[in-house]
Design a protein around this motif. Structure first.
Motif, PDB file in Angstrom:
ATOM      1  N   MET A 131       0.836  -1.200   0.000  1.00 44.35           N
ATOM      2  CA  MET A 131       0.000   0.000   0.000  1.00 44.35           C
ATOM      3  C   MET A 131       0.871   1.250   0.000  1.00 44.35           C
ATOM      4  SD  MET A 131      -1.497  -0.052   3.911  1.00 44.35           S
ATOM      5  CE  MET A 131      -1.975   1.681   3.845  1.00 44.35           C
ATOM      6  N   ASP A 132       0.338   2.310  -0.602  1.00 45.52           N
ATOM      7  CA  ASP A 132       1.115   3.546  -0.718  1.00 45.52           C
ATOM      8  C   ASP A 132       0.177   4.655  -1.183  1.00 45.52           C
ATOM      9  OD1 ASP A 132       3.339   5.176  -0.642  1.00 45.52           O
ATOM     10  OD2 ASP A 132       3.980   4.697  -2.677  1.00 45.52           O
ATOM     11  N   SER A 133       0.668   5.894  -1.118  1.00 43.62           N
ATOM     12  CA  SER A 133      -0.080   7.058  -1.607  1.00 43.62           C
ATOM     13  C   SER A 133       0.615   7.649  -2.829  1.00 43.62           C
ATOM     14  CB  SER A 133      -0.194   8.130  -0.515  1.00 43.62           C
ATOM     15  OG  SER A 133      -0.991   7.668   0.552  1.00 43.62           O
ATOM     16  N   TYR A 134      -0.191   8.215  -3.716  1.00 45.15           N
ATOM     17  CA  TYR A 134       0.305   8.844  -4.946  1.00 45.15           C
ATOM     18  C   TYR A 134       0.067  10.345  -4.821  1.00 45.15           C
ATOM     19  CZ  TYR A 134       0.907   9.675  -9.969  1.00 45.15           C
ATOM     20  OH  TYR A 134       1.349  10.123 -11.197  1.00 45.15           O
ATOM     21  N   ALA A 143      -5.793  13.656  -3.736  1.00 43.37           N
ATOM     22  CA  ALA A 143      -4.897  12.708  -3.065  1.00 43.37           C
ATOM     23  C   ALA A 143      -5.352  11.283  -3.361  1.00 43.37           C
ATOM     24  CB  ALA A 143      -4.899  12.963  -1.556  1.00 43.37           C
ATOM     25  N   ILE A 144      -4.454  10.452  -3.863  1.00 49.82           N
ATOM     26  CA  ILE A 144      -4.778   9.085  -4.277  1.00 49.82           C
ATOM     27  C   ILE A 144      -4.059   8.099  -3.374  1.00 49.82           C
ATOM     28  CG2 ILE A 144      -4.595   7.397  -6.151  1.00 49.82           C
ATOM     29  CD1 ILE A 144      -4.802   9.730  -8.124  1.00 49.82           C
ATOM     30  N   ASN A 145      -4.767   7.042  -2.989  1.00 50.30           N
ATOM     31  CA  ASN A 145      -4.165   5.967  -2.205  1.00 50.30           C
ATOM     32  C   ASN A 145      -4.537   4.636  -2.829  1.00 50.30           C
ATOM     33  OD1 ASN A 145      -4.356   3.893   0.319  1.00 50.30           O
ATOM     34  ND2 ASN A 145      -2.816   5.466   0.720  1.00 50.30           N
ATOM     35  N   GLY A 146      -3.607   3.686  -2.818  1.00 50.56           N
ATOM     36  CA  GLY A 146      -3.874   2.405  -3.447  1.00 50.56           C
ATOM     37  C   GLY A 146      -3.195   1.258  -2.737  1.00 50.56           C
ATOM     38  N   CYS A 147      -3.638   0.054  -3.069  1.00 52.33           N
ATOM     39  CA  CYS A 147      -3.066  -1.166  -2.512  1.00 52.33           C
ATOM     40  C   CYS A 147      -3.108  -2.242  -3.588  1.00 52.33           C
ATOM     41  CB  CYS A 147      -3.853  -1.598  -1.274  1.00 52.33           C
ATOM     42  SG  CYS A 147      -3.280  -3.130  -0.518  1.00 52.33           S
ATOM     43  N   VAL A 156      -6.240  -4.048  -4.990  1.00 46.59           N
ATOM     44  CA  VAL A 156      -7.174  -4.259  -3.884  1.00 46.59           C
ATOM     45  C   VAL A 156      -8.059  -3.036  -3.700  1.00 46.59           C
ATOM     46  CG1 VAL A 156      -7.392  -4.846  -1.439  1.00 46.59           C
ATOM     47  CG2 VAL A 156      -5.499  -5.801  -2.784  1.00 46.59           C
ATOM     48  N   TRP A 157      -7.473  -1.846  -3.707  1.00 44.07           N
ATOM     49  CA  TRP A 157      -8.259  -0.611  -3.708  1.00 44.07           C
ATOM     50  C   TRP A 157      -7.472   0.481  -4.411  1.00 44.07           C
ATOM     51  CZ3 TRP A 157      -6.349  -1.804   1.415  1.00 44.07           C
ATOM     52  CH2 TRP A 157      -5.404  -0.902   1.918  1.00 44.07           C
ATOM     53  N   LEU A 158      -8.207   1.458  -4.925  1.00 43.14           N
ATOM     54  CA  LEU A 158      -7.616   2.609  -5.616  1.00 43.14           C
ATOM     55  C   LEU A 158      -8.590   3.769  -5.440  1.00 43.14           C
ATOM     56  CD1 LEU A 158      -5.112   3.317  -7.300  1.00 43.14           C
ATOM     57  CD2 LEU A 158      -6.416   2.748  -9.356  1.00 43.14           C
ATOM     58  N   GLU A 159      -8.256   4.697  -4.545  1.00 43.88           N
ATOM     59  CA  GLU A 159      -9.207   5.713  -4.120  1.00 43.88           C
ATOM     60  C   GLU A 159      -8.634   7.126  -4.262  1.00 43.88           C
ATOM     61  OE1 GLU A 159     -12.240   5.117  -3.119  1.00 43.88           O
ATOM     62  OE2 GLU A 159     -12.226   2.942  -2.796  1.00 43.88           O
ATOM     63  N   TRP A 233       5.891   0.450  -8.830  1.00 43.85           N
ATOM     64  CA  TRP A 233       5.822   0.192 -10.275  1.00 43.85           C
ATOM     65  C   TRP A 233       4.436   0.576 -10.803  1.00 43.85           C
ATOM     66  CZ3 TRP A 233       2.615  -2.517 -13.447  1.00 43.85           C
ATOM     67  CH2 TRP A 233       3.037  -2.673 -14.763  1.00 43.85           C
ATOM     68  N   PHE A 234       3.390   0.250 -10.024  1.00 49.74           N
ATOM     69  CA  PHE A 234       2.036   0.544 -10.482  1.00 49.74           C
ATOM     70  C   PHE A 234       1.806   2.042 -10.608  1.00 49.74           C
ATOM     71  CE2 PHE A 234      -2.439   1.506  -9.696  1.00 49.74           C
ATOM     72  CZ  PHE A 234      -3.006   0.833 -10.764  1.00 49.74           C
ATOM     73  N   TRP A 235       2.411   2.852  -9.720  1.00 50.03           N
ATOM     74  CA  TRP A 235       2.246   4.301  -9.836  1.00 50.03           C
ATOM     75  C   TRP A 235       2.789   4.807 -11.165  1.00 50.03           C
ATOM     76  CZ3 TRP A 235      -1.466   4.680  -7.070  1.00 50.03           C
ATOM     77  CH2 TRP A 235      -1.526   4.514  -5.693  1.00 50.03           C
TER      78      TRP A 235
END
Length: 392
Positions: A131-134, A143-147, A156-159, A233-235
Motif C-alpha cells: 500500500m502507498d499514496s500517490y 490525493a490518491i491511495n492504493g493497494c 485491492v483498492w484505488l481511491e 511500479w504501479f504508480w
C-alpha cells in the motif's frame, strides 16, 4: 440455465478466453461444462469474438471519446480491452490501426525500450499487500491511495480523496477491503509514515491470534519506497495511463500567463468539486482494465496467459495457494468504528456555493474532463468576482 448464461456473459464481457471462462465457471461458480457446450451457449447468446464485429465508425467514435480524456495515455492493448469491456466486438489489430490514424503521435511516443527489472517472488495471493499514496496530483487537491496484491498484481483498492494523510481515512480503505474478503493478508508492506499507523495497528490486532510465522507484530512491515516494488511500479503505470493527462491540465491552469490556479483553498476546492468524480471514475476504469488484462511478463506459474484477477482468485491454476487470514465480523466492526469514511469530497461550504451557482446558471455536472475544465473556469470566475465585490 439462466444462471450459467449470466456468468458466461460476464466473463466474456471481461475479455476472458474460452479456457479462462471454463476455469472461472469451475472454480468460482462450481459449474462444469465442456468447451463445446461453452461454444454452443455463446452462440445462443450471440457472443462472438470473430463474427458480428461492431461498426468500425462506432468503435472509432468510442476511441475518440477516450482520447479526449485520460484515454490518450493508453496503448493499443489497453484500449482494445476497454473496447471489449464497453461492448464493442473488435480485433486488437483494428484498434491498433485506428490508434495509428487517430493518435499517431501517441503511438510513436509509446514505442520505447523498457528497463529489465529484477524478479519479484511471492508465495500466493494475500501473502503480501503493498500500500502507498500517490502525491503527483496533491498540489491541486487530489490525493490518491492504493493497494496491490504482491503475488497477482491485482489491485485491492484505488481511491481518490481530499487527503491521503489522515490515518483514519486510509484505515477505512483497508477495513472495507478486509470486510469484502472476510479476511486480511498475511502481511502488509508500507512506507514509514503517520498515515499508515491505524492500518498497522488494525492489521496486528486482526492477526494477533494466528499461528503462522508472520502473525502478530510481524504482519506489518515498514520499509523504503524503493523496496515497495509492486505499488511503486504501479504508480508509474497510473501516471502513463491517466495521471499525466491531469497533471498536464492542472499545470496549464497554474502557468503565469493563464492565472487559473494560485494554489489557495478556493482553487483546490474547485478542482475537487469539478474533477474528483471524474478522476475516481478513471481510477475505477483503470482498476477494472488492469485486473482483467493479460500480463506481458511471463512468470513460472505453469501457464503463459496470466491475468491479475485469475492469479488472485484461482491460485490453484498457477501452483500457488491462497494466503488470506480469516477474521471474525465482530473484530472488523471494532476496527471500522475507528475509521472515517469521507462522503464529502470538497469543502462543504464551497460545494454548496457551487451547487447554487450551477442551478442558477443551469450548468450541468461534467461527464468529461473538458466539461469539468470549462465548469472550473466559470465557477472560479463567478466566485472570485463575488469575493472581490465584497472586498470593495
Amino acid at each position: 440455465m439462466k444462471s450459467v448464461n449470466k456468468w458466461i456473459k460476464l466473463y466474456f464481457a471481461l475479455g476472458l478466453n474460452y479456457d479462462e471462462i471454463l476455469s472461472c465457471l469451475a472454480f468460482k461458480n462450481h459449474i462444469i461444462i465442456s468447451k463445446s457446450t461453452l461454444r454452443r451457449k455463446l452462440k445462443q447468446c450471440r457472443l462472438f469474438r470473430r463474427k458480428y464485429y461492431s461498426d468500425i465508425l462506432e468503435v472509432a467514435l468510442f476511441i475518440i471519446s477516450e482520447l479526449e480524456s485520460s484515454g490518450r495515455q493508453h496503448g493499443y492493448r489497453w484500449m482494445h480491452l476497454k473496447c471489449l469491456q464497453s461492448g464493442y466486438n473488435v480485433t486488437r489489430d483494428t484498434v491498433y490501426l485506428l490508434l495509428q490514424i487517430l493518435d499517431s503521435e501517441g503511438v510513436k511516443s509509446r514505442k520505447r525500450r523498457r528497463l529489465k527489472r529484477r524478479q519479484y517472488h511471492s508465495k500466493g495471493p494475500n501473502y503480501v499487500w503493498h500500500m502507498d499514496s500517490y502525491d503527483k496530483l496533491k498540489p491541486y487537491g487530489i490525493a490518491i491511495n492504493g493497494c496491490i496484491d504482491g503475488f497477482s498484481r491485482n489491485i485491492v483498492w484505488l481511491e481518490a480523496n481530499i487527503t491521503n494523510s489522515d490515518p483514519k481515512v486510509i484505515a477505512n480503505y483497508y477495513i472495507k477491503a478486509v470486510r469484502r474478503k472476510s479476511g486480511c493478508p498475511q502481511r502488509i508492506r508500507a512506507d514509514l509514515g503517520t498515515e499508515n499507523t491505524y492500518v498497522e495497528q488494525m492489521q496486528k490486532f486482526l492477526r494477533r491470534d494466528h499461528a503462522d510465522e508472520l502473525a502478530g507484530d510481524k504482519s506489518f512491515l515498514y520499509g523504503k519506497s524503493t523496496h515497495n516494488q509492486r505499488i511503486e511500479w504501479f504508480w508509474g503505470l497510473l501516471r502513463r495511463e491517466m495521471g499525466q493527462y491531469y497533471m498536464d491540465m492542472f499545470s496549464e491552469f497554474s502557468r503565469d500567463d493563464s492565472d487559473l490556479f494560485c494554489g489557495d483553498h478556493l482553487d483546490k476546492s474547485l478542482i475537487q468539486y469539478c474533477f474528483m468524480d471524474l478522476i475516481q471514475r478513471d481510477l475505477d476504469s483503470l482498476q477494472l482494465t488492469w485486473n482483467t488484462h493479460t500480463l506481458q511478463s511471463k512468470q513460472n506459474y505453469g501457464t503463459e496467459r496470466q491475468r491479475p484477477i485469475l492469479l488472485y482468485t484461482m491460485p490453484e491454476l498457477y501452483n500457488a495457494e491462497e494466503r488470506l487470514c480469516r477474521v471474525e465480523d465482530n473484530e472488523i466492526d471494532i476496527c471500522e468504528e475507528e475509521t472515517v469514511y469521507r462522503t464529502i469530497l470538497c469543502d462543504e461550504t464551497i460545494a454548496c456555493l457551487c451547487e447554487m451557482i450551477r442551478r442558477e446558471n443551469n450548468l450541468q455536472k461534467p461527464s468529461y474532463a473538458d466539461e469539468a475544465k470549462d465548469l472550473y473556469k466559470r465557477l472560479r470566475r463567478l466566485i472570485r468576482f463575488e469575493l472581490e465585490s465584497m472586498d470593495v
